[in-house]
Design a protein around this motif. Structure first.
Motif, PDB file in Angstrom:
ATOM      1  N   LYS A 592       8.726  38.596 -57.967  1.00 43.59           N
ATOM      2  CA  LYS A 592      10.076  38.437 -57.422  1.00 43.59           C
ATOM      3  C   LYS A 592      11.113  38.144 -58.496  1.00 43.59           C
ATOM      4  CE  LYS A 592       9.174  37.033 -52.685  1.00 43.59           C
ATOM      5  NZ  LYS A 592       9.427  36.016 -51.652  1.00 43.59           N
ATOM      6  N   SER A 625      16.292  42.373 -53.550  1.00 46.59           N
ATOM      7  CA  SER A 625      16.408  41.540 -52.354  1.00 46.59           C
ATOM      8  C   SER A 625      17.870  41.388 -51.970  1.00 46.59           C
ATOM      9  CB  SER A 625      15.789  40.162 -52.588  1.00 46.59           C
ATOM     10  OG  SER A 625      14.414  40.283 -52.864  1.00 46.59           O
ATOM     11  N   GLU A 640      12.067  42.522 -45.323  1.00 42.68           N
ATOM     12  CA  GLU A 640      12.071  43.318 -46.542  1.00 42.68           C
ATOM     13  C   GLU A 640      10.679  43.769 -46.970  1.00 42.68           C
ATOM     14  OE1 GLU A 640      14.416  41.640 -49.616  1.00 42.68           O
ATOM     15  OE2 GLU A 640      16.261  41.652 -48.426  1.00 42.68           O
TER      16      GLU A 640
END
Length: 745
Positions: A592, A625, A640
């Protein structure tokens, strides 16, 4: 107070944005309503396209006695007209049509269309130009009298006659008056586009008479124009009132008459054998019955009777009356069963029409009656007649004169198709304009275009092997010089002779095919088209009534289509300028915190060019994101991980399409995949609303694409198919192969 300042600031920003936009993007109005281009609704014609509660129209009934003199080719007649003033207006004069006057020397005629002398010109064209062989033509009016026998004053202006009334004809009242007249019937070979007259057969010294616009007729008076007293100039046809007819026609005793209406005295004019055969035909639904045979017609040709007989006909609620008369006629008849009534389909033809007229004419009438009735309303009249003539096709209530004739009994397949198509077309005119009674002299497309649309539907359903009109048919015309092209919304006599076939017949037909097959959809369009026909049968519709009814009955906004297709000379030419292939880069989502972007090379990109094909593979794109701020006040969030899962391994294609021709249309996209399969996506015309010149659209595909085509089935008359593919078609042979493949499909 702070809230007020925020609102003011918001509106200021919006205003500034809009002003900036209009400065850089001039207003483009292809999707604006056409309200300012058509007549506004009122109490006579509603905003829905239906007749209003206050709608009215005039009426004219006729009683006519006429004699055809074969020795000098003249018609002499006396008629009584009863005219009903249903308008809210008092009328101090009335207008009467005198179409036969168009044939007078010095009057407006078609000679002007042949206004250039060439070094080689045939004799008939020279006659059109010079009228070196003169001939008598036009009405001789013996008298015009009121019901008391008093003469009525009149003034003749070419093909129109103004009758002055001693007292105004009050609203809601009627007027009866009589006219005696005569005119010489013209030889049809003397005139280009002759719609009536006589055809002489030297071999057996006989004549076929096609008698139309033969009696003085009331002009239309309506709520949108007042008197429709536009001169008859041959090309624009007729505007007429409905009424009842009682007709007596005296001809040589050995003649057979084909006519509008119902024969009232068959026992006086037909033999017992003919009457019996006619009764048999009323019950024959599978094949025609010969009422007059070839042998009987040939025997009839050999002697000319010096005696006369009178045929009597009646017709109810028709807008015109025509007939044909000859001793040469063969005659066949067959019953056609519709859902609400039975119609007699009948054909009249000289022996020169054999064998094809005996084989095909009445069958073509039957096919037209059935298909048109299904598409609109059941044919309401008792008979439908087709009469063979040397050339042209011309329609009247219940009867039509149709060209197409074999030579020595033989006819080519193309000529046979043309003959059958002419019969279907002219019989179809019973709906448009003989019942749905538009003004042919002003708006030719409203009868010819709508009728050709159903004519082509009949051919497609009943003669599938015949050549038919499709959107491809209009491409050469729409690719023409815009300096001389004119829009469909052009009055009948103002169109160039070289264009009127395309502009009034073909282009409206193709437009309606597009609406039915590709824009509105068949079921919804068919219901809307039927609604228009039923709303306006036995009435006088205008273009606005047609446009509004289709929208009213379909809930489809079609103003963009009407504006472009009917009011401009723009054409469809969409260019597939670019196709970009993407895949979402999955590596960046493994961590991430990692914001890695991978971009693969596209051929030509480094030099600022575009990819020519898909050989360099996809471009990887980053999907990050979504920041919380992008959701505004929404508390829920897109899943997502699921979105990434759905995009995993899939192909994203962005296509760019330019509108080169100016006419907006739906966009049909064919995707051909690397495994040989294909798929179709269709975008509505509304995708052009925000930018009428260029659009971009993104698609998600499971498979990899090898080729993209626009309008693969030629639905929208695209005038340049060479710019519709990606990868681009590089050579003429490649394009010809592509075009042949689509044509065969």
């Amino acid at each position: 107070m702070a809230m007020t300042k925020n609102i003011v600031l918001l509106f200021t920003l919006i205003l500034f944005h809009n002003l900036s936009y209009t400065q850089t993007q001039p207003w483009q109005g292809k999707f604006e309503p056409i309200d300012n281009m058509i007549s506004p609704p009122n109490s006579y014609r509603t905003a829905s396209g239906a007749p209003g509660k206050a709608y009215w129209q005039q009426r004219a009934d006729y009683k006519i006695k006429a004699t055809l003199d074969e020795s000098n080719n003249t018609i002499t007649g006396e008629e009584t007209i009863t005219y009903y003033n249903n308008s809210p207006d008092d009328l101090s004069y009335i207008w009467i049509q005198l179409e036969q006057n168009v044939n007078r020397k010095g009057n407006e005629d078609f000679g002007s269309f042949y206004n250039d002398i060439k070094d080689s010109i045939n004799a008939r064209q020279m006659q059109f130009l010079t009228r070196a062989i003169d001939f008598p033509a036009g009405y001789s009016i013996k008298y015009i009298k009121d019901v008391n026998g008093n003469s009525m004053k009149s003034l003749v202006n070419n093909t129109m006659m103004k009758v002055l009334l001693t007292e105004p004809l009050k609203s809601g009242s009627s007027l009866s008056f009589s006219i005696a007249w005569s005119y010489p019937i013209t030889d049809r070979s003397m005139y280009f586009l002759s719609r009536e007259g006589y055809e002489y057969f030297p071999e057996d010294d006989n004549t076929v008479y096609l008698i139309a616009h033969w009696f003085p007729r009331m002009a239309v008076y309506n709520d949108t124009e007042g008197w429709q007293n536009k001169q008859f100039q041959r090309l624009g046809e007729f505007a007429l009132e409905f009424g009842d007819y009682s007709i007596e026609i005296t001809v040589p005793e050995d003649h057979i008459i084909a006519s509008t209406g119902i024969l009232q005295n068959s026992s006086d004019v037909l033999t017992k054998t003919q009457q019996n055969r006619l009764n048999e035909a009323r019950g024959s639904f599978d094949k025609p019955v010969m009422i007059v045979t070839k042998d009987e017609a040939e025997n009839n040709e050999k002697t000319k009777s010096a005696k006369q007989k009178t045929w009597k006909f009646k017709a109810s609620n028709v807008r015109d009356f025509a007939f044909a008369s000859s001793r040469k006629f063969l005659w066949d008849a067959q019953a056609v069963k519709l859902s609400s009534n039975t119609v007699m389909a009948m054909s009249f033809y000289p022996k020169e029409g054999l064998p094809v007229w005996k084989e095909e004419s009445t069958k073509a009438i039957k096919n037209a009656l059935e298909v048109y009735s299904d598409a609109t309303f059941d044919y309401p009249y008792p008979v439908a007649i087709s009469v063979n003539t040397s050339n042209i096709g011309m329609e009247f209530p219940m009867i039509s004169f149709n060209g197409g004739r074999p030579k020595n009994g033989k006819i080519s397949n193309a000529a046979k198709q043309g003959m059958i198509g002419t019969i279907v077309h002219e019989v179809g005119h019973n709906w448009f304009p003989m019942i749905v009674s538009s003004d042919e002299r002003k708006w030719m497309w409203m009868d010819e275009g709508l009728n050709t649309f159903l004519h082509q539907r009949t051919v497609a359903e009943r003669y599938p092997g015949f050549r038919s009109t499709t959107p491809k048919s209009i491409v050469p015309f729409m690719s023409g010089d815009k300096n001389i092209l004119r829009p469909i919304m052009t009055t009948s006599d103002s169109e160039l002779l070289t264009q009127f076939g395309n502009n009034f017949y073909m282009k409206p037909t193709v437009g309606l095919q597009m609406l039915r097959n590709s824009i509105v959809g068949r079921e919804l369009f068919d219901q809307a088209f039927k609604e228009y026909a039923n709303r306006w049968k036995y009435k006088h519709p205008n273009p606005a009534d047609f446009f509004r009814t289709l929208e009213d009955a379909s809930a489809v906004d079609l103003d963009w289509f009407y504006r472009g297709w009917f009011f401009t000379t723009d054409n469809v030419d969409m260019e597939l300028t670019d196709v970009k292939w993407f895949k979402v880069n999955e590596e960046e989502f493994n961590n991430k915190d990692q914001k890695k972007t991978v971009k693969l090379k596209i051929e030509g990109e480094n030099s600022g060019g575009k990819a020519k094909d898909f050989s360099s593979g996809p471009e990887a794109i980053t999907m990050t994101s979504t920041p919380d701020g992008s959701y505004g006040g929404f508390l829920s969030r897109i899943d997502e991980p699921e979105l990434r899962k759905q995009l995993s391994g899939k192909n994203i294609y962005e296509i760019t399409i330019k509108n080169i021709g100016g006419l907006v249309m739906p966009v049909t996209i064919e995707w051909i995949f690397t495994d040989g399969s294909n798929e179709i996506d269709t975008l509505p015309a509304e995708v052009w609303r925000r930018n009428e010149y260029e659009i971009k659209k993104t698609f998600l595909k499971e498979k990899e694409v090898s080729k993209v085509n626009l309008d693969p089935n030629f639905e929208f008359a695209d005038t340049d198919m060479k710019n519709n593919t990606f990868p681009k078609v590089e050579t003429p042979s490649e394009f010809d192969a592509f075009k042949a493949k689509k044509t065969n499909n």
